[in-house]
Design a protein around this motif. Structure first.
Motif, short mmCIF file in Angstrom:
data_model
loop_
_atom_site.label_atom_id
_atom_site.label_comp_id
_atom_site.label_asym_id
_atom_site.label_seq_id
_atom_site.Cartn_x
_atom_site.Cartn_y
_atom_site.Cartn_z
N PRO A 3 0.64 -1.11 -0.31
CA PRO A 3 -0.11 -0.55 0.28
C PRO A 3 1.12 1.69 -0.20
O PRO A 3 1.96 1.10 0.81
N THR A 4 0.51 2.59 -0.77
CA THR A 4 0.90 4.01 -0.34
C THR A 4 1.01 4.37 1.67
O THR A 4 0.20 3.63 2.29
N ALA A 5 1.84 5.46 1.03
CA ALA A 5 2.35 5.09 3.05
C ALA A 5 1.48 6.00 3.23
O ALA A 5 -0.17 6.28 2.70
N ASP A 6 0.40 6.40 4.34
CA ASP A 6 -0.14 7.44 5.22
C ASP A 6 -0.06 9.00 5.13
O ASP A 6 1.03 8.89 5.84
N PHE A 7 -1.02 9.06 4.10
CA PHE A 7 -0.42 10.99 3.70
C PHE A 7 -0.40 11.97 4.90
O PHE A 7 -0.40 12.45 4.70
N THR A 8 -0.80 11.09 6.41
CA THR A 8 -1.19 12.08 7.59
C THR A 8 -0.05 12.37 8.19
O THR A 8 0.55 12.68 9.10
N ARG A 9 1.49 11.07 7.83
CA ARG A 9 2.25 10.43 7.99
C ARG A 9 3.74 10.94 7.13
O ARG A 9 4.89 11.90 7.92
N GLU A 10 3.11 10.83 6.48
CA GLU A 10 4.43 11.11 5.37
C GLU A 10 4.05 11.26 3.53
O GLU A 10 2.55 10.65 2.83
N PRO A 11 4.82 11.21 2.73
CA PRO A 11 3.29 11.49 1.60
C PRO A 11 3.54 10.10 0.73
O PRO A 11 3.95 9.25 1.42
N ALA A 12 2.23 10.17 0.40
CA ALA A 12 1.88 9.14 0.10
C ALA A 12 3.00 7.75 -0.76
O ALA A 12 2.92 6.60 -1.18
N MET A 13 3.20 8.84 -1.84
CA MET A 13 4.26 8.24 -3.05
C MET A 13 5.63 8.53 -2.50
O MET A 13 5.84 9.70 -2.88
#
Length: 336
Positions: A126-136
């Motif tokens: 999965p993409t990263a959690d964008f609340t913590r870091e960039p999704a991709m």
């Protein structure tokens, strides 16, 4: 032959120099439309659609013979935050259903005489959690864009792109909010059916992501807040423009992908029409922002490309009337 790119800078550069519609074909289609056996404007928007399609295909009397539907699938890191009514495992299960021909999009593509292609993008990653870091990362986003870019059949004469990805309405809401402003609740809807506290939590996730990643152009935001399937849709829409293949946009998530492209070049979506207005709460506002009036409004919110695939029939009707009707001279009818 499509040009190549290896990174986001290369993709962005391609968007700066876009081919346009064929002016001679557009003029020829307009002239033909004025000679058909009907009162002026009697077919309403169908006339505009036929002329638009003729211009992009470079033929004043075109036909639609080879539509392509592409469904991209991806998983999202924010799914772990409870933003969807379904678990991430459903993404892969639905991909299997697409491949077996059992989903709604399979039926509508077959009805439209469209080829359908399915692309699953790293579902186990999965993409990263964008609340913590960039999704991709930029490299990951470029790879997803390239999947879409290379998925378009150069021989197709119409393109529909759809998606599957648990939590992707959250990503699309964040993209719309980051691109067009307003409050997170303006852009965050029920998606797969969340409500109450779950919808409140989803809205908070969107707000947190936008706050963390606000700023940058549409491609940068696509990497930070989007998903692999959303980037792949953007890549396919852009490739279709290079190939002068008209596009029918699907629902909220597809239009969010398209909006990222339009943010880089305002003329980017001239080769696209909106297939429908979905029931997702932010879609009407998003369509207004990208300047697209929907062909249909049936309360759909499935995704997969279903609304756009259904709208193929409308465009086929427009083109069939334009190219198949007799002119007044051909029919021996007085033009008045």
């Amino acid at each position: 032959m499509l040009p190549d790119f290896s990174d986001l800078a290369g993709f962005r550069k391609l968007l700066a120099d876009l081919p346009g519609a064929d002016a001679a074909a557009t003029e020829g289609a307009q002239a033909r439309n004025g000679q058909l056996t009907k009162p002026p404007g009697a077919l309403g928007r169908l006339e505009e659609l036929a002329i638009w399609y003729a211009g992009w295909r470079g033929n004043p009397r075109p036909e639609i013979a080879a539509p392509q539907v592409i469904v991209f699938a991806g998983n999202h890191g924010v799914a772990r935050l409870g933003v969807s009514a379904f678990p991430p495992a459903v993404t892969a299960q639905m991909v299997a259903n697409f491949c077996a021909g059992g989903a709604a999009i399979n039926q509508l593509a077959r009805l439209a005489g469209a080829r359908i292609d399915i692309h699953a993008l790293d579902l186990d990653r999965p993409t990263a959690d964008f609340t913590r870091e960039p999704a991709m990362s930029e490299a990951e986003c470029a790879a997803a864009l390239k999947t879409g870019w290379e998925a378009v059949d150069p021989q197709a004469d119409l393109l529909v792109v759809g998606e599957m990805g648990i939590a992707n309405t959250t990503a699309a809401s964040a993209l719309a909010n980051a691109l067009f402003g307003g409050a997170a609740e303006d852009w965050t809807g029920r998606g797969t059916g969340v409500e109450g506290d779950a919808l409140t939590a989803k809205t908070r996730v969107v707000a947190d992501g936008v706050k963390r990643h606000f700023g940058g152009d549409g491609i940068e935001l696509l990497a930070r807040l989007g998903g692999r399937e959303i980037a792949a849709m953007a890549g396919a829409i852009a490739a279709a423009r290079m190939l002068r293949i008209p596009v029918i946009l699907d629902g909220f998530i597809c239009c969010a992908a398209a909006a990222c492209l339009r943010a880089v070049n305002p003329a980017m979506l001239d080769h696209a029409v909106a297939g429908h207005q979905s029931a997702e709460s932010g879609h009407a506002a998003l369509l207004e922002r990208i300047g697209k009036a929907p062909l249909l409004a049936l309360g759909l919110r499935l995704g997969e490309g279903t609304g756009a695939a259904l709208a193929i029939q409308v465009l086929k009707g427009a083109v069939a009337c334009h190219s198949g009707m007799a002119t007044f001279a051909e029919a021996g009818v007085s033009a008045g």
